[in-house]
Design a protein around this motif. Sequence first.
Motif, PDB file in Angstrom:
ATOM      1  N   ARG A   1       3.011  -8.081  16.029  1.00 47.24           N
ATOM      2  CA  ARG A   1       2.420  -7.261  14.574  1.00 47.24           C
ATOM      3  C   ARG A   1       2.420  -6.317  14.311  1.00 47.24           C
ATOM      4  N   LEU A   2       3.325  -5.587  13.135  1.00 49.56           N
ATOM      5  CA  LEU A   2       3.672  -4.414  12.359  1.00 49.56           C
ATOM      6  C   LEU A   2       3.207  -3.967  11.251  1.00 49.56           C
ATOM      7  N   LEU A   3       2.491  -3.075  11.251  1.00 55.50           N
ATOM      8  CA  LEU A   3       2.267  -2.860   9.329  1.00 55.50           C
ATOM      9  C   LEU A   3       1.899  -3.967   8.620  1.00 55.50           C
ATOM     10  N   GLY A   4       0.804  -4.376   9.756  1.00 55.25           N
ATOM     11  CA  GLY A   4       0.411  -5.854   8.941  1.00 55.25           C
ATOM     12  C   GLY A   4       1.164  -7.366   8.399  1.00 55.25           C
ATOM     13  N   GLU A   5       2.510  -6.998   9.429  1.00 57.21           N
ATOM     14  CA  GLU A   5       3.133  -8.412   8.973  1.00 57.21           C
ATOM     15  C   GLU A   5       2.540  -8.917  10.026  1.00 57.21           C
ATOM     16  N   ASP A   6       2.704 -10.616  10.523  1.00 54.07           N
ATOM     17  CA  ASP A   6       2.660 -11.068  11.898  1.00 54.07           C
ATOM     18  C   ASP A   6       3.950 -11.287  11.920  1.00 54.07           C
ATOM     19  N   LEU A   7       5.391 -11.656  13.251  1.00 55.03           N
ATOM     20  CA  LEU A   7       6.024 -11.330  13.549  1.00 55.03           C
ATOM     21  C   LEU A   7       6.366 -12.044  14.943  1.00 55.03           C
ATOM     22  N   ILE A   8       7.300 -12.537  15.058  1.00 56.13           N
ATOM     23  CA  ILE A   8       8.389 -12.627  16.000  1.00 56.13           C
ATOM     24  C   ILE A   8       9.489 -12.016  16.774  1.00 56.13           C
ATOM     25  N   ALA A   9       9.089 -11.859  18.507  1.00 62.77           N
ATOM     26  CA  ALA A   9      10.460 -10.935  18.498  1.00 62.77           C
ATOM     27  C   ALA A   9      11.378 -11.649  19.987  1.00 62.77           C
TER      28      ALA A   9
ATOM     29  N   THR B   1       0.467  -1.169  -0.143  1.00 63.68           N
ATOM     30  CA  THR B   1      -0.447   0.318  -0.017  1.00 63.68           C
ATOM     31  C   THR B   1       0.858   1.481   0.287  1.00 63.68           C
ATOM     32  N   ALA B   2       0.519   2.547  -0.378  1.00 68.92           N
ATOM     33  CA  ALA B   2       1.232   3.382  -0.669  1.00 68.92           C
ATOM     34  C   ALA B   2       1.726   3.726   0.959  1.00 68.92           C
ATOM     35  N   MET B   3       0.910   4.306   2.157  1.00 63.48           N
ATOM     36  CA  MET B   3       1.049   4.492   3.292  1.00 63.48           C
ATOM     37  C   MET B   3       1.770   3.423   3.626  1.00 63.48           C
ATOM     38  N   GLY B   4       1.423   2.425   3.588  1.00 64.23           N
ATOM     39  CA  GLY B   4       2.742   1.305   3.482  1.00 64.23           C
ATOM     40  C   GLY B   4       3.716   0.960   3.546  1.00 64.23           C
ATOM     41  N   ARG B   5       3.886   1.858   2.528  1.00 62.85           N
ATOM     42  CA  ARG B   5       5.661   1.968   1.849  1.00 62.85           C
ATOM     43  C   ARG B   5       6.102   3.224   2.479  1.00 62.85           C
ATOM     44  N   LEU B   6       5.494   4.110   2.753  1.00 64.53           N
ATOM     45  CA  LEU B   6       5.631   5.025   3.760  1.00 64.53           C
ATOM     46  C   LEU B   6       6.093   5.547   5.178  1.00 64.53           C
TER      47      LEU B   6
END
Length: 438
Positions: free
Chosen positions: A46-54, A17-22
């Motif tokens: 979860r950040l910017l629609g991506e499911d992640l592990i920290a 998405t445009a805002m996601g790229r910004l």
Amino acid sequence: MLTPEDNETLVRVGPDTAMGRLMRLYWLPFLPTADLPAGGMPQRVRLLGEDLIAFRDSEGRLGLVDQACPHRGAPLVFGRNEDCGLRCVYHGWKFGTDGRVQDLPAEPPESRLKDKVRLKAYVCRERNGIAWAYMGPRQDDPPPLPEMEWNLVPAERVHVSFRVQECNWLQAVEGEIDSAHAPILHGRIDKQGAISDWIAKRDLRPTFECLRQPFGMSVASRRKLDDETSYWRVNQFLLPFWTLVPPQSQYPELSGHAWVPLDDHHTLCIMFSYHPSEKLYDKSRALFEKGHAGRETGHASTEAFAPRPATEPYAKYWTKYTRQNGYLFNYDAQTKTWFSGLPGLWVQDAACQSGVSAIYDRSKEHLGISDTGVAMTRRLLLETVRNLQASGTEPAGVDDPATFMVRAVSLTLPAGVPWQEHREHARAQLDAGFGYVP
């Protein structure tokens, strides 16, 4: 109002998405480092629609990686954090913080699979107790961390809290840009159940001025104290999702938020309150941590949380105040004491920002003069996104960390004196006091 098309542009934050790229041009604060001890339990985020592990490996390195093992898709939240890597419990595949495969115990020694497979990983940094992630294209050469004053002062000067809110990031941002609501939504009532004398005596029709800045937007509101004196409050919006709020005489600390998009429908609300040159009052910190008489302050108190299973993103930062339970609205309190009937500052804001829907149809709005800051900030965001799309033009703060060394200010000035004549107070300088009486 926003057209449905412009609204979609601003609220969608996924990778394509445009805002996601910004958003991915900037560093994102995402967890307290205390949640990531060396060799400790991995955390779902979860950040910017991506499911992640920290996680932090046994050598102390921070990692932010895909939540699913690239072998058979097993959840890495159950992974064993051992010996400098994260090992999947399904077949034992092990990954470093850089996403590289370290071990494939079920494969033959001559297998080349180890060299072909890579777990998605994002570069991380930490500063003063906060973990930051960079999810942009420059993984090998990321930009510098932004110089945010709240994250540079010593620990005794700052209080930081985290919570998840059930709305799109922009609805949350706009709530803090809008200072016209504060004396009403957060006010008390008198014995007749009407708006209190204290509120009524204040100037509820402030004059607004907006000024574009290299960092984003200054939104200044002027209220008349008397014929000779004006009171200015200058809130700051910093790209891409930061808001700063001025101090008040009874609460002499600066505050603000990072409204970090988890996805299109949820926001990580990171609130910070700090004094630029002195230790934060013990009384203030206690109020932030415990609330007051069962009511919330601007920070989520320790009593506000309703933890969820470890498999949910930000499991420990969900609160008991939700759309489903009406944010624990109390009609009796609304008729007797509190104008809103909602139990505390941040709950009042969250209920108004999130209570109708996670993404509101802004084409139904009817904006007024008091919404000048909101309208101008939307325009700034749309232009910034379109400039990035059309020509690749990146905002100034992406590579210049000093862009963000600003403060929100509250100024009492003679009538007719523009606040801009005193905007030197809006520049942050480490260890320097306010330079004026809040």
